[in-house]
Design an enzyme around this catalytic site. Structure first.
Site, PDB file in Angstrom:
ATOM      1  CD  GLU A 356      -7.921  18.683 -12.318  1.00  0.00           C
ATOM      2  OE1 GLU A 356      -8.338  18.440 -13.467  1.00  0.00           O
ATOM      3  OE2 GLU A 356      -7.734  17.812 -11.450  1.00  0.00           O
ATOM      4  CD  GLU A 427     -11.304  17.375  -8.444  1.00  0.00           C
ATOM      5  OE1 GLU A 427     -11.099  16.400  -9.210  1.00  0.00           O
ATOM      6  OE2 GLU A 427     -11.608  18.500  -8.847  1.00  0.00           O
TER       7      GLU A 427
HETATM    8  C1  GAL Z   1     -10.335  16.006 -11.960  1.00  0.00           C
HETATM    9  C2  GAL Z   1     -11.325  17.116 -12.254  1.00  0.00           C
HETATM   10  C3  GAL Z   1     -12.744  16.717 -11.980  1.00  0.00           C
HETATM   11  C4  GAL Z   1     -13.027  15.375 -12.545  1.00  0.00           C
HETATM   12  C5  GAL Z   1     -12.058  14.436 -11.911  1.00  0.00           C
HETATM   13  C6  GAL Z   1     -12.304  13.002 -12.256  1.00  0.00           C
HETATM   14  O1  GAL Z   1      -9.175  16.142 -12.656  1.00  0.00           O
HETATM   15  O2  GAL Z   1     -11.010  18.233 -11.496  1.00  0.00           O
HETATM   16  O3  GAL Z   1     -13.625  17.666 -12.495  1.00  0.00           O
HETATM   17  O4  GAL Z   1     -12.834  15.419 -13.914  1.00  0.00           O
HETATM   18  O5  GAL Z   1     -10.764  14.756 -12.324  1.00  0.00           O
HETATM   19  O6  GAL Z   1     -11.499  12.210 -11.451  1.00  0.00           O
END
Ligand code: GAL
Length: 766
Positions: A356, A427
């Site tokens: 990110e 994710e």
């Molecule tokens: C994302 C990030 C993760 C964690 C996640 C929580 O943005 O890549 O490391 O923080 O959010 O939902």
């Protein structure tokens, strides 16, 4: 060579005088080692960011024709290393191995001192800004003392494809000409001896998810043999999916952080393997992303052995440091990650963009170049959370956080990228709907169903390779994240590796073992207005039957518009009265209709009963002279929510018309402590062994007492040790207790006591 992980001395601070003499009260420890134990939650993150000192004395028969090396698989963060009073310099690991040649300094009797600085340092990744994970201290992976010939090999890379083509490369260090030969083994069987670096092997058995066949290449130079394990297989990411050996595999996975309660990062080989086993055999996913750093070799080895795909990632989190030191270390991290991990057949992509982070053409051109140069067989992936950022990688990784209800799980692939690179969702969920093991029932159901919705959309998007959820386990995080308790509760398992409802959605998508998990404890007092709402059962059964107080209610099938693309959609129980309704005052043919109305009222509230049903009920009461008191009586008998006696529900699951699993939920006044362990024998090998004991407070139906937070007292005897305090609290009714061997053989005993229950486990230690 001696086993280098045992018998270190440790002090949780540093004084100059330790360089010449260690304090007498230093603790004797084994590696992996956690330099500072922290409480389960609510602690200050500076607590583990300490400077500590390690000492190891070792003897060596020094051979003048050999070279000697120290290798550390991982420590946090900077180590100043002294051997026999010589300062060998400062080395940075965080998540990558560090190797140091010690030939010039090594003697017959040696004293190694390591001053380890585990404080965060903005000059090295992943540090410099907010960081949504903790970076625990210690020499937290294995250490090795290696003897080499004068000219030796490093970075042996063996690649095998599905046609049996073998491609071998290595780096030679030293002046001598080497006569290199190879022996290829499948298991213990010698397949072929040869000298070529490129050749075709006939009739190879492929590495795939169900049969992850592994081969070992022994590379022989004089009296030195290097062993490299690998597999023959092809991978391909395309715009119409991911292919393993030319077969389409929809990637369904979870992200893994490597932390544990009490032991921080210092989880042994056994626990690394245990996590891979849990992912494959308990959660049932086919891919894991090692977010957000390279993880233990033991974890990847196990993924190779069981057929679990892996996407790796360089250390970081959103932030890119601008100092030269930071950027150089980022490139070094990329190089070491690729060199260390490229032999693993489980590994399908190198994550070479910091999770990110914003675009950085210079940095990411370089990380991509490094990965492609060192590994021409694997694609790179870059993970972003904003659309249309610069794409330097082969795969477009996207963190898709659109799911905030059951309306949509994932964005349409065409909407998240404009380029023609294959898409992998890296994710989803996570902070969108945090869920603690102790969250109330409605929340647990809501999060589970959202995971189901995302997997459903993942299955529908044939133009994407798959989706990897956030995340496998709850994890420790900085104050800026989580719920203020230093834990991000985003896991489908908690930090103790115990399941939450959401994990059952994943496990019910596979067919290797029967899954039948009711996403409700069916206790009216646990839901607002005592109204159950929709009761879902996460299952891979063909159908289920519901019984109430042993009376058959109804059969339910997986028919659900919300989750229609899931292989096994959760089955909805929308009738808890069904065939149990038998009231002679009503004509028999009206029973099903009245049962349906009662059931509807039980699950949605009497006030929500459609007007025409109300009118029908009113009419029937008048017509058959049924009083209001009669009606209340029926309600209490058939529904029993808030007013009647609590009911016992039994759910039976059938596959191919065979009963495969049964679950019972109901009132209970007798309880038990269930204790299971993932093994009962510990073996001291290169390092100590560990086991996980799962403790559950259960009722007479075998159901988890979800809200139990009893104290568990733990005692160990013999050559084993407990990780963490000797009294620990149940979390959401369950807990895992971790036991390590100490390096000595014998018989160990673990005693676990709660209330009137006392359970003992005999542990054989070899
Ligand atoms: C994302 C990030 C993760 C964690 C996640 C929580 O943005 O890549 O490391 O923080 O959010 O939902």
């Amino acid at each position: 060579m001696e086993k280098f992980n045992y018998g270190w001395k440790f002090v949780p601070n540093f004084k100059d005088e330790y360089l010449s003499k260690f304090p007498n009260n230093a603790e004797i420890v084994n590696l992996p080692h956690n330099a500072k134990e922290v409480p389960y939650n609510y602690f200050k993150e500076e607590m583990y960011q300490i400077v500590s000192t390690y000492e190891k004395e070792f003897d060596l028969e020094v051979n003048k024709d050999k070279r000697y090396f120290l290798k550390f698989d991982g420590f946090m963060l900077k180590a100043r290393i002294y051997l026999n009073n010589q300062d060998l310099g400062e080395y940075v690991s965080a998540y990558i191995p560090v190797e140091i040649e010690i030939t010039k300094f090594v003697k017959e009797h040696n004293r190694l001192v390591i001053v380890l600085d585990s404080k965060e340092d903005k000059d090295y990744p992943p540090f410099g800004f907010a960081l949504d994970y903790m970076t625990f201290s210690g020499i937290y992976r294995d250490a090795h003392l290696i003897e080499e010939t004068k000219t030796y090999l490093r970075n042996i890379y063996v690649h095998g494809d599905s046609q049996g083509n073998l491609d071998i490369s290595y780096d030679k260090n030293g002046e001598e000409e080497l006569d290199i030969s190879y022996n290829l083994y499948k298991g213990d069987t010698l397949v072929k001896s040869f000298k070529e670096d490129h050749l075709k092997i006939d009739d190879v058995e492929l590495w795939d998810l169900d049969h992850p066949t592994l081969y070992t290449l022994k590379t022989i130079i004089k009296d030195r043999v290097y062993e490299t394990r690998f597999g023959f297989r092809d991978i391909e990411f395309t715009n119409h999916g991911f292919y393993l050996n030319n077969k389409l595999v929809k990637l369904i996975g979870l992200n893994r952080h490597q932390g544990y309660p009490y032991m921080g990062y210092a989880a042994s080989k056994a626990l690394q393997e245990d996590d891979a086993n849990l992912l494959k055999y308990e959660v049932g996913v086919n891919v894991v992303r090692t977010s957000h750093y390279p993880q233990s070799e033991h974890f990847l080895n196990r993924c190779d052995e069981i057929g679990l795909l892996v996407v790796n990632e360089i250390p970081g989190w959103q932030h890119i440091g601008q100092s030269e030191t930071w950027r150089k270390q980022c490139l070094r991290n990329t190089e070491m990650m690729v060199l260390t991990e490229r032999n693993h057949p489980c590994l399908i992509a190198h994550g070479v963009r910091i999770d990110e982070s914003v675009d950085d053409h210079e940095l990411y051109s370089e990380t991509n170049r490094i990965a492609h140069t060192l590994d021409k067989y694997r694609p790179t992936i870059g993970v972003r959370n904003f659309k249309n950022s610069e794409q330097l990688e082969d795969i477009y990784g996207y963190n898709d956080f659109i799911c905030d209800s059951l309306k949509v799980g994932l964005e349409k692939p065409k909407k998240v990228k404009k380029n023609d690179k294959p898409l992998l969702v890296t994710e989803y969920m996570g902070h969108m709907d945090p869920l603690k093991a102790t969250s109330d029932e409605q929340k647990r159901i809501e999060v589970a169903l959202r995971h189901a919705k995302v997997i459903n959309d993942n299955m529908e998007h044939s133009d994407a390779c798959g989706a990897i959820g956030w995340c496998f386990l709850d994890y420790h995080s900085h104050t800026d994240f989580g719920s203020g308790d230093k834990i991000c509760p985003h896991g489908v398992f908690d930090l103790y590796r115990n399941p939450k409802y959401s994990s059952y959605i994943y496990s019910s998508q596979q067919d290797n073992f029967p899954v039948l998990e009711v996403l409700s404890n069916m206790k009216p007092g646990d839901v607002p207005e005592a109204i159950f709402n929709d009761i879902y059962v996460a299952t891979n059964c063909d159908y289920i039957e519901l019984y109430k107080n042993d009376e058959f209610v109804s059969k339910f099938y997986p028919k659900n518009d919300l989750f229609k693309s899931l292989k096994h959609p959760p089955i909805l129980i929308d009738d808890i009265v069904g065939e149990t309704f038998k009231e002679d005052k009503f004509p028999k043919k009206s029973w099903p209709k009245i049962a349906k109305m009662f059931s509807y009222a039980a699950m949605h509230g009497f006030n929500h009963l459609p007007l025409k049903n109300m009118a029908y009920l009113g009419y029937m009461m008048m017509r058959y002279k049924i009083s209001y008191t009669d009606l209340v009586g029926y309600w209490n008998e058939y529904v029993g929510a808030w007013g009647g006696k609590a009911k016992t529900y039994k759910i039976k699951g059938y596959k191919d018309n065979q009963l495969v699993k049964e679950v019972e939920l109901g009132p209970s006044n007798s309880f038990d402590l269930e204790v299971t362990t993932n093994k009962t024998t510990l073996v001291n090998e290169e390092t100590y062994d560990s086991l996980r004991i799962r403790v559950r407070h259960i009722d007479s139906h075998g159901s988890l007492m979800q809200y139990s937070n009893r104290i568990i007292n733990i005692k160990t005897e013999g050559p084993i040790s407990l990780v963490g305090p000797s009294s620990q609290c149940l979390l959401g009714g369950q807990l895992s207790i971790y036991i390590n061997s100490t390096g000595k053989p014998g018989v160990g005993k673990v005693t676990i006591q709660m209330d009137e229950f006392e359970k003992t486990l005999q542990i054989e230690v070899k």
